[in-house]
Design a protein around this motif. Structure first.
Motif, PDB file in Angstrom:
ATOM      1  N   THR A  19       1.171  -1.267   0.309  1.00 22.18           N
ATOM      2  CA  THR A  19       0.379   0.072   0.046  1.00 22.18           C
ATOM      3  C   THR A  19       1.051   1.211  -0.378  1.00 22.18           C
ATOM      4  OG1 THR A  19      -2.242  -0.628   0.917  1.00 22.18           O
ATOM      5  CG2 THR A  19      -1.666   0.951   0.979  1.00 22.18           C
ATOM      6  N   SER A  31      -7.815  -0.859   2.515  1.00 17.52           N
ATOM      7  CA  SER A  31      -6.903  -1.492   0.837  1.00 17.52           C
ATOM      8  C   SER A  31      -6.299  -2.687   0.636  1.00 17.52           C
ATOM      9  CB  SER A  31      -7.411  -0.448  -0.440  1.00 17.52           C
ATOM     10  OG  SER A  31      -8.127   0.302  -0.285  1.00 17.52           O
ATOM     11  N   ASN A  78      -1.553  -0.837  -4.303  1.00 13.01           N
ATOM     12  CA  ASN A  78      -2.943  -0.007  -4.479  1.00 13.01           C
ATOM     13  C   ASN A  78      -2.280   1.031  -3.831  1.00 13.01           C
ATOM     14  OD1 ASN A  78      -4.295   0.169  -1.035  1.00 13.01           O
ATOM     15  ND2 ASN A  78      -2.905  -1.868  -1.259  1.00 13.01           N
ATOM     16  N   SER A 138      -0.613  -2.388 -10.632  1.00  9.55           N
ATOM     17  CA  SER A 138      -0.420  -1.268  -9.649  1.00  9.55           C
ATOM     18  C   SER A 138      -2.296  -0.937 -10.130  1.00  9.55           C
ATOM     19  CB  SER A 138       0.015  -0.345  -9.986  1.00  9.55           C
ATOM     20  OG  SER A 138      -0.318   0.860  -8.665  1.00  9.55           O
ATOM     21  N   THR A 139      -3.226  -0.328  -8.741  1.00  9.90           N
ATOM     22  CA  THR A 139      -4.529   0.366  -8.663  1.00  9.90           C
ATOM     23  C   THR A 139      -3.789   1.347  -7.898  1.00  9.90           C
ATOM     24  OG1 THR A 139      -4.986  -1.542  -6.788  1.00  9.90           O
ATOM     25  CG2 THR A 139      -5.653  -2.430  -8.860  1.00  9.90           C
ATOM     26  N   GLY A 141      -5.840   3.321  -4.995  1.00 11.57           N
ATOM     27  CA  GLY A 141      -6.278   3.159  -3.481  1.00 11.57           C
ATOM     28  C   GLY A 141      -7.870   2.926  -2.904  1.00 11.57           C
ATOM     29  N   VAL A 146     -10.273  -1.561  -5.594  1.00 13.76           N
ATOM     30  CA  VAL A 146      -9.845  -2.604  -5.450  1.00 13.76           C
ATOM     31  C   VAL A 146      -9.881  -3.417  -5.403  1.00 13.76           C
ATOM     32  CG1 VAL A 146      -8.887  -3.705  -3.367  1.00 13.76           C
ATOM     33  CG2 VAL A 146      -7.124  -1.469  -4.051  1.00 13.76           C
TER      34      VAL A 146
END
Length: 172
Positions: A19, A31, A78, A138-139, A141, A146
């Motif tokens: 994170t 997340s 994230n 990579s998403t 946050g 997510v």
């Protein structure tokens, strides 16, 4: 008949969850916890979990270390994917990619547009690629982002993607 492209997918993948946030802790990281929960529900293993601040060098150093770990085959980040000045995840990881997977970001934004935030999805810079023969996703946050990325994109293809990365390594 064509064989299913996922028939050789790995049933369990060793994952790292990172994170990127200046404010979250392991107690408040909804997340990151959601990523871990969804991965474990599908039978994947968590080898590493970290929360790091939005600092380009720290993100890069962390990723280099994680992708050198033999106990990690996939990395899920994230946070830090927006357009604010502090959002530097993409700038940090993109130069490390040996291969980029543009379809992930394209599909994520399409799904986000359709099922979540509408036109604001154009501001998302979700991305995926390969670093040191590890798949990296990579998403954004937010927990909703997510959840969407995990259920619609990452989990259905995680074992297949890792198998694709590993299948010809011993031949080189």
């Amino acid at each position: 008949m064509l064989k299913d492209h996922r028939q050789n997918a790995l049933p369990s993948v060793k994952c790292a969850v990172i994170t990127v946030s200046d404010t979250r802790t392991k107690e408040t990281d909804k997340s990151g916890k959601l990523m871990i929960e969804l991965l474990e529900l599908e039978g994947h293993k968590i080898s590493q979990y970290e929360i790091i601040s939005d600092e380009k060098t720290l993100i890069q150093d962390t990723l280099k270390g994680v992708t050198a770990n033999n106990e990690v085959h996939a990395v899920l980040l994230n946070g830090g994917t927006g357009i604010a000045n502090r959002d530097v995840t993409i700038e940090a990881i993109q130069p490390l990619f040996s291969k980029e997977i543009p379809g992930f970001g394209e599909l994520f934004r399409m799904l986000s547009y359709q099922f979540d935030i509408g036109s604001a999805s154009m501001l998302s810079r979700a991305i995926a690629g390969v670093i040191n023969n590890r798949i990296v996703f990579s998403t954004p946050g937010s927990s909703k982002a997510v959840n969407l990325a995990m259920k619609k994109l990452i989990l259905p293809e995680l074992g297949h993607a890792v198998n694709e990365l590993k299948k010809d390594l011993s031949k080189n």
